[in-house]
Motif scaffolding. Structure first.
Motif, short mmCIF file in Angstrom:
data_model
loop_
_atom_site.label_atom_id
_atom_site.label_comp_id
_atom_site.label_asym_id
_atom_site.label_seq_id
_atom_site.Cartn_x
_atom_site.Cartn_y
_atom_site.Cartn_z
N GLY A 1 87.21 7.05 -36.35
CA GLY A 1 87.53 6.32 -35.13
C GLY A 1 88.34 7.14 -34.16
O GLY A 1 88.09 7.12 -32.94
N LEU A 2 89.30 7.90 -34.69
CA LEU A 2 90.10 8.79 -33.83
C LEU A 2 89.23 9.88 -33.22
O LEU A 2 89.37 10.22 -32.04
CB LEU A 2 91.24 9.41 -34.64
CG LEU A 2 92.41 8.51 -35.00
CD1 LEU A 2 93.36 9.23 -35.96
CD2 LEU A 2 93.17 8.07 -33.75
N GLY A 3 88.32 10.41 -34.03
CA GLY A 3 87.44 11.47 -33.54
C GLY A 3 86.46 10.99 -32.49
O GLY A 3 85.99 11.78 -31.67
N ASP B 1 76.48 14.50 -39.21
CA ASP B 1 77.58 15.21 -38.56
C ASP B 1 78.92 14.61 -39.01
O ASP B 1 79.18 13.43 -38.77
CB ASP B 1 77.43 15.10 -37.04
CG ASP B 1 78.48 15.90 -36.27
OD1 ASP B 1 79.34 16.52 -36.91
OD2 ASP B 1 78.43 15.87 -35.03
N THR B 2 79.73 15.40 -39.66
CA THR B 2 81.05 14.92 -40.11
C THR B 2 82.19 15.53 -39.30
O THR B 2 83.36 15.37 -39.66
CB THR B 2 81.26 15.25 -41.60
OG1 THR B 2 81.14 16.67 -41.80
CG2 THR B 2 80.24 14.53 -42.48
N THR B 3 81.86 16.19 -38.19
CA THR B 3 82.92 16.84 -37.40
C THR B 3 83.85 15.82 -36.75
O THR B 3 85.01 16.12 -36.50
CB THR B 3 82.32 17.75 -36.31
OG1 THR B 3 81.45 16.98 -35.46
CG2 THR B 3 81.55 18.90 -36.92
N PHE B 4 83.35 14.62 -36.47
CA PHE B 4 84.21 13.60 -35.87
C PHE B 4 85.34 13.21 -36.83
O PHE B 4 86.46 12.95 -36.41
CB PHE B 4 83.40 12.37 -35.47
CG PHE B 4 82.45 12.60 -34.33
CD1 PHE B 4 82.92 12.75 -33.03
CD2 PHE B 4 81.09 12.67 -34.55
CE1 PHE B 4 82.04 12.97 -31.97
CE2 PHE B 4 80.20 12.89 -33.51
CZ PHE B 4 80.68 13.04 -32.22
N ILE B 5 85.03 13.16 -38.13
CA ILE B 5 86.07 12.87 -39.12
C ILE B 5 87.09 14.00 -39.13
O ILE B 5 88.31 13.76 -39.16
CB ILE B 5 85.45 12.69 -40.52
CG1 ILE B 5 84.53 11.47 -40.55
CG2 ILE B 5 86.54 12.55 -41.59
CD1 ILE B 5 83.79 11.27 -41.86
N ASN B 6 86.62 15.23 -39.12
CA ASN B 6 87.53 16.38 -39.12
C ASN B 6 88.39 16.40 -37.86
O ASN B 6 89.59 16.70 -37.92
CB ASN B 6 86.72 17.68 -39.22
CG ASN B 6 85.98 17.79 -40.54
OD1 ASN B 6 86.39 17.24 -41.55
ND2 ASN B 6 84.85 18.49 -40.54
N SER C 1 79.43 9.76 -41.82
CA SER C 1 78.72 10.76 -41.01
C SER C 1 78.05 10.10 -39.81
O SER C 1 77.75 8.90 -39.82
CB SER C 1 77.68 11.51 -41.84
OG SER C 1 76.66 10.62 -42.27
N VAL C 2 77.79 10.89 -38.78
CA VAL C 2 77.13 10.41 -37.56
C VAL C 2 75.81 11.15 -37.38
O VAL C 2 75.77 12.38 -37.42
CB VAL C 2 78.02 10.64 -36.31
CG1 VAL C 2 77.29 10.19 -35.04
CG2 VAL C 2 79.35 9.90 -36.45
N SER C 3 74.74 10.40 -37.20
CA SER C 3 73.44 10.96 -36.83
C SER C 3 73.09 10.39 -35.46
O SER C 3 73.09 9.18 -35.29
CB SER C 3 72.37 10.60 -37.86
OG SER C 3 72.70 11.13 -39.13
N LYS C 4 72.82 11.26 -34.50
CA LYS C 4 72.57 10.80 -33.13
C LYS C 4 71.09 10.87 -32.80
O LYS C 4 70.42 11.86 -33.10
CB LYS C 4 73.37 11.65 -32.14
CG LYS C 4 74.87 11.43 -32.20
CD LYS C 4 75.65 12.52 -31.50
CE LYS C 4 75.35 12.64 -30.04
NZ LYS C 4 76.20 13.67 -29.39
N VAL C 5 70.59 9.80 -32.18
CA VAL C 5 69.20 9.77 -31.72
C VAL C 5 69.18 9.32 -30.26
O VAL C 5 69.97 8.47 -29.85
CB VAL C 5 68.30 8.85 -32.57
CG1 VAL C 5 68.21 9.36 -34.00
CG2 VAL C 5 68.80 7.41 -32.55
N GLU C 6 68.29 9.93 -29.49
CA GLU C 6 68.12 9.56 -28.09
C GLU C 6 66.87 8.71 -27.95
O GLU C 6 65.86 8.95 -28.63
CB GLU C 6 67.98 10.82 -27.24
CG GLU C 6 67.84 10.56 -25.74
CD GLU C 6 67.70 11.84 -24.93
OE1 GLU C 6 67.09 11.80 -23.85
OE2 GLU C 6 68.17 12.90 -25.40
#
Length: 234
Positions: free
Chosen positions: A43-45, A218-223, A200-205
Motif C-alpha cells: 500500500g505504501l509503495g 512485480d514485487t517492487t512496490f512491496i520493496n 505481487s502486481v501484474s499490470k494489463v492495459e
C-alpha cells in the motif's frame, strides 16, 4: 482526451493456508502477520498511484488485502470499491483444504503422467480443470468453460467500466490461479502455474476490447513500501 486503462492485478497477501502449504480456492483463511505487513508495504509503495476504481473478489483474504492497500492510500476513502465474485479463485472441490502435495499428486495420475514435473509444462488450464473435476468427489469443482467465462467477463467488465469513465488505473485484488489463468487467456504463450508471489502486481492495459500484458509478478512496490516505512522510522 482519455487516459490509458490499466488494471493493477494484485494477488492477495499471504494467508494461513499459504504459509502451511494447503490448497485454498473457495475456502478461506485470513492473512498472516507477515502477510499483513507485506500488504501494508504494498500500500505504501502504491500510494502515489492514482486509482479511479477498486475491485476485489468476494473472498475474505482479498477483501482484507484491499482494505489494507486503500488504508495506506491518501485518497483511499474516495476510491469507489466493489466486490465481484467472478474474480475469486478456482474451486478445487473436495481437494480444498488439503495439502498442496495431495492436489499435485492426484492431478498427474488423472492425466496419466508419472509426476508433477513431467506434466506441468505440457498441460493446459483446461486439462488441469478437467483433472480437478474428475478428482473432485464432492461435485463442487467448475468445468473449465465456466471458469474461463467468469474470469474473462469479470476482468473485462471492470476494464470496460474504467474505460467508459475516461480511463485511468483500477486496483484489482484477486488470486494466484485466477490471475495467471487470465494472463494465459490474454497471451497463450504464458506458462501454466506462474507461481505469482503474494502481494505481487501484474499490470494489463485495456483498449477497445483488447488486453495487453505490461508486467507480471512485480514485487517492487512491496520493496518500495518497505524502504518508505524504514525512512519513516528514522
Amino acid at each position: 482526451m482519455s487516459e490509458k486503462t490499466i488494471l493493477y492485478l494484485v494477488r492477495h497477501g499471504k494467508t494461513m493456508f499459504n504459509a502451511i502449504g494447503r490448497t485454498q480456492g473457495w475456502c478461506d483463511t485470513p492473512l498472516t502477520k507477515d502477510g499483513v505487513k507485506d500488504i501494508h508495504y504494498l500500500g505504501l509503495g502504491l500510494k502515489e498511484t492514482p486509482f479511479n476504481l477498486a475491485y476485489s473478489s468476494d473472498s475474505g483474504r482479498a477483501i482484507q488485502t484491499m482494505r489494507i492497500i486503500l488504508g495506506e492510500n491518501p485518497n483511499g476513502r474516495k476510491v469507489e470499491y466493489f466486490v465481484d465474485q467472478r474474480i475469486r479463485e478456482w474451486c478445487f472441490g473436495s481437494l480444498e483444504g488439503g495439502y498442496n502435495g495431495e492436489l499435485w499428486g492426484v492431478v498427474p495420475r488423472v492425466l496419466m503422467y508419472p509426476d508433477y514435473d513431467s506434466m506441468i509444462n505440457e498441460i493446459t488450464y483446461e486439462d488441469l480443470a478437467n483433472a480437478i473435476l474428475q478428482a473432485d468427489t464432492a461435485g463442487w469443482a467448475e468445468p473449465y468453460e465456466k471458469i474461463k467465462q467468469r474470469i474473462t467477463t469479470g476482468f473485462e467488465d471492470i476494464a470496460q467500466k474504467v474505460e467508459k469513465r475516461g480511463g485511468g488505473n483500477a486496483l484489482v485484488v484477486s488470486h494466484g490461479m485466477t490471475i495467471s489463468n487470465f494472463l494465459n487467456i490474454i497471451d497463450g504463450s504464458q506458462p501454466l502455474q506462474q507461481k505469482l508471489s503474494n502481494g505481487s502486481v501484474s499490470k494489463v492495459e485495456y483498449h477497445e476490447g483488447t488486453f495487453k500484458i505490461l508486467s507480471i509478478n512485480d514485487t517492487t512496490f512491496i520493496n518500495d513500501g518497505r524502504a518508505i516505512s524504514q525512512d519513516l522510522l528514522r
